[in-house]
Design an enzyme around this catalytic site. Structure first.
Site, short mmCIF file in Angstrom:
data_model
loop_
_atom_site.label_atom_id
_atom_site.label_comp_id
_atom_site.label_asym_id
_atom_site.label_seq_id
_atom_site.Cartn_x
_atom_site.Cartn_y
_atom_site.Cartn_z
N ARG A 190 48.01 30.74 52.05
CA ARG A 190 46.61 30.18 51.16
C ARG A 190 45.70 31.06 51.04
NH1 ARG A 190 48.55 25.87 53.84
NH2 ARG A 190 49.82 24.50 52.88
N LYS B 20 41.81 39.88 39.09
CA LYS B 20 42.81 39.14 38.38
C LYS B 20 44.10 39.69 39.14
CE LYS B 20 41.50 38.08 33.83
NZ LYS B 20 42.25 38.37 32.27
N GLU C 273 41.82 52.13 28.71
CA GLU C 273 40.87 51.01 29.04
C GLU C 273 39.21 51.64 29.17
OE1 GLU C 273 42.07 48.21 29.59
OE2 GLU C 273 44.06 48.43 30.03
N LYS D 281 32.65 46.75 34.00
CA LYS D 281 33.67 45.76 34.34
C LYS D 281 32.81 45.03 35.14
CE LYS D 281 38.07 44.09 35.23
NZ LYS D 281 39.54 44.01 35.08
N GLU E 183 36.78 34.05 33.34
CA GLU E 183 37.12 34.19 31.93
C GLU E 183 36.68 32.90 31.06
OE1 GLU E 183 40.04 36.95 31.20
OE2 GLU E 183 40.63 36.10 29.08
N ARG F 90 34.00 37.44 29.50
CA ARG F 90 35.23 38.31 30.35
C ARG F 90 36.19 38.64 29.09
NH1 ARG F 90 37.55 38.32 36.39
NH2 ARG F 90 39.02 40.08 35.68
N ASN G 74 39.68 41.78 26.70
CA ASN G 74 41.00 41.90 26.24
C ASN G 74 40.95 42.68 24.92
OD1 ASN G 74 41.95 40.53 28.27
ND2 ASN G 74 41.14 38.45 27.59
N HIS H 285 44.33 43.86 23.61
CA HIS H 285 45.30 43.65 24.42
C HIS H 285 46.29 42.54 23.94
CE1 HIS H 285 43.42 45.76 27.56
NE2 HIS H 285 44.09 45.40 28.38
N HIS I 96 50.04 43.61 24.20
CA HIS I 96 51.03 42.80 24.99
C HIS I 96 52.23 42.43 24.06
CE1 HIS I 96 47.75 41.13 28.03
NE2 HIS I 96 48.17 42.32 28.35
N HIS J 119 51.36 50.28 29.55
CA HIS J 119 50.16 49.34 29.08
C HIS J 119 49.15 49.94 28.23
CE1 HIS J 119 47.71 45.80 29.55
NE2 HIS J 119 46.82 46.56 30.00
N1 LIG Z 1 44.61 42.60 37.14
C1 LIG Z 1 44.09 43.58 36.00
O1 LIG Z 1 42.89 42.97 35.69
C2 LIG Z 1 44.63 44.21 35.32
C3 LIG Z 1 43.90 44.99 34.34
C4 LIG Z 1 44.84 45.93 33.61
C5 LIG Z 1 46.04 46.03 33.83
N2 LIG Z 1 46.85 45.33 34.72
C6 LIG Z 1 48.18 45.59 34.84
O2 LIG Z 1 48.41 46.86 35.55
C7 LIG Z 1 49.78 47.41 35.42
C8 LIG Z 1 49.64 48.78 34.68
O3 LIG Z 1 48.94 49.66 35.69
P1 LIG Z 1 49.26 51.30 35.74
O4 LIG Z 1 49.03 51.84 34.49
O5 LIG Z 1 48.46 51.63 37.07
O6 LIG Z 1 50.74 51.16 36.08
P2 LIG Z 1 51.78 51.54 37.41
O7 LIG Z 1 51.08 50.87 38.49
O8 LIG Z 1 53.09 51.41 36.91
O9 LIG Z 1 51.58 53.16 37.62
C9 LIG Z 1 51.89 54.05 36.69
C10 LIG Z 1 52.84 55.25 37.26
O10 LIG Z 1 52.17 56.34 38.11
C11 LIG Z 1 52.74 56.14 39.65
N3 LIG Z 1 51.58 56.48 40.22
C12 LIG Z 1 50.59 55.65 40.78
N4 LIG Z 1 49.72 56.48 41.26
C13 LIG Z 1 50.08 57.89 41.02
C14 LIG Z 1 49.52 59.07 41.52
N5 LIG Z 1 48.30 59.05 42.17
N6 LIG Z 1 50.27 60.33 41.23
C15 LIG Z 1 51.52 60.02 40.85
N7 LIG Z 1 51.82 58.90 40.40
C16 LIG Z 1 51.37 57.73 40.60
C17 LIG Z 1 53.49 54.88 39.57
O11 LIG Z 1 54.62 54.77 40.82
C18 LIG Z 1 53.92 54.61 38.40
O12 LIG Z 1 55.14 55.32 38.06
C19 LIG Z 1 50.24 46.55 34.33
O13 LIG Z 1 51.03 45.70 35.00
C20 LIG Z 1 49.10 45.80 33.79
O14 LIG Z 1 49.31 44.27 33.50
C21 LIG Z 1 46.00 44.50 35.42
ZN LIG Z 2 44.38 46.42 29.94
#
Ligand SMILES: NC(=O)c1ccc[n+]([C@@H]2O[C@H](COP(=O)([O-])OP(=O)(O)OC[C@H]3O[C@@H](n4cnc5c(N)ncnc54)[C@H](O)[C@@H]3O)[C@@H](O)[C@H]2O)c1
Ligand SMILES: [Zn+2]
Length: 364
Positions: free
Chosen positions: A119, A141, A183, A225, A235, A239, A243, A246, A250, A263
């Site tokens: 939890r 999030k 972003e 942010k 949100e 907040r 988006n 987005h 999406h 993304h």
């Molecule tokens: N929680 C939130 O508020 C929020 C906001 C925006 C996006 N997201 C989510 O984030 C995700 C996208 O994140 P992302 O763009 O970081 O993608 P990701 O986590 O897939 O990373 C991108 C790629 O880079 C690699 N990688 C990571 N760090 C590295 C480094 N230092 N050197 C070399 N390679 C590296 C990873 O293994 C992957 O292959 C999506 O799932 C999206 O929905 C969440």
């Molecule tokens: Zn995003």
């Protein structure tokens, strides 16, 4: 502007540390790690690069790790369950701490595991992509994808701290760097016009990974942010402005299958589409729309949606998005550079018209 930014949430306030060589510094963790048991969640790509440094910094704790497969397509309930296998096999208690070491996928999965394990347990974000450093690691999030929709399963769970180490960006593929910039651009557009001007002038330095420019952009993004999250953690209001781009984005991600477009690439197009629709409302002039497209393009991001997604499919996909309230699609649009609003009041046909723009493949 590197240093520390605080997300002000009363008793749950937490710091975002930004700078070089943070991940190997034991002091950075000590303040935020609860208990003696630490579970590092990372993936197969990031582990060989940075797991050793993090483990060394945590050598005074009992450290275990879960190494997940790499990719958005693994952001599923099945793969997520492996974190609980690890926690339970090693008999981790309620006072353990999870460390999310990786990009947004790892941050979302580890954070959601921390929200649910017994939890709720503590977690620290150690984001290693630009996107994770400026966006996903901040704000609490967390979640997973479902076959029928992205991020449809999740929870709000704030980290104890965020360690954004700019040195980790040196190994990031170019395409991922650009995706993170989508972003960054978003913050300028929704609430920080001076930052947007700065981005127009400094995109070259960011793409060249100049450390000072990166640290500045990360800090300013996190500041934006943090202010939005502090004002509206769950949100209910402003907040939602985060988006921008987005709902369109999406639709592209889901329509093409997770992982086809990144993304941030989908968000880059989404931002351009939102600007185009805003122009149809008479809110943005042509020159501003050109500036939006120009900055997205200069970040080496696509500005048009993939031709393979037809108009009706695009509309259907957008209707699944969680921003649909009471049967009406709500979108974030721009009333100027640095001024965003949420609206569900579209002139008839305007959305369809802007989707028609999307007949050219990315990069053309
Ligand atoms: N929680 C939130 O508020 C929020 C906001 C925006 C996006 N997201 C989510 O984030 C995700 C996208 O994140 P992302 O763009 O970081 O993608 P990701 O986590 O897939 O990373 C991108 C790629 O880079 C690699 N990688 C990571 N760090 C590295 C480094 N230092 N050197 C070399 N390679 C590296 C990873 O293994 C992957 O292959 C999506 O799932 C999206 O929905 C969440
Ligand atoms: Zn995003």
């Amino acid at each position: 502007m590197s240093g520390t930014i605080v997300v002000e949430l009363g008793a749950r306030s937490y710091p975002i540390d930004i700078g070089r060589a943070l991940i190997g510094d034991p002091v950075r963790y000590r303040r935020h790690v609860a208990g003696h048991q630490v579970m590092i969640v990372t993936n197969e790509t990031v582990a060989p690069l940075y797991l050793g440094a993090v483990e060394a910094a945590l050598h005074t704790y009992r450290v275990e790790k879960v190494i997940l497969p790499d990719g958005e397509r693994y952001k599923t309930l099945d793969v997520w369950n492996r974190i609980f296998d690890g926690l339970l096999e090693h008999r981790f208690g309620r006072d353990c701490t999870l460390i999310a070491l990786g990009g947004g996928v790892i941050g979302d999965m580890a954070g959601f595991a921390a929200a649910c394990y017994q939890r709720g347990v503590a977690f620290v974000q150690v984001p290693t992509t630009l996107l994770a450093q400026v966006d996903s690691s901040v704000g609490g999030k967390t979640g997973l994808n479902h076959r029928l929709g992205k991020n449809m399963i999740g929870a709000f769970h704030q980290p104890r701290a965020v360690l954004a180490d700019t040195a980790t960006l040196e190994t990031l593929p170019d395409r991922e760097l650009s995706a993170g910039l989508a972003e960054v651009i978003k913050y300028g557009l929704i609430r920080d016009p001076d930052f947007f001007d700065w981005l127009e002038a400094n995109m070259g330095a960011l793409l060249a990974r100049e450390d000072e420019a990166l640290a500045y952009a990360i800090a300013r993004s996190c500041q934006n942010k943090a202010e939005v999250v502090a004002a509206d953690e769950l949100e209910g209001g402003q907040r939602a402005l985060l988006n921008l781009g987005h709902t369109f984005g999406h639709a592209i991600e889901t329509g093409l299958g997770y992982g086809e477009w990144l993304h941030g690439e989908a968000v880059g197009v989404g931002i351009c589409m939102a600007a185009g629709l805003s122009q149809r409302f008479g809110w943005l002039d042509g020159a501003s729309v050109a500036r939006v497209r120009g900055v997205v393009e200069s970040a080496r991001l696509p500005t048009r949606p993939p031709a393979s997604l037809g108009r009706q499919r695009f509309l259907d996909l957008m209707a699944v998005d969680k921003k649909v309230q009471a049967g009406r699609l709500r979108l974030v649009l721009l009333q100027g550079i640095g001024r965003a609003v949420v609206t569900d009041d579209f002139p008839p046909g305007s959305l369809e018209a802007v989707l028609d723009v999307g007949s050219t493949p990315a990069g053309q």
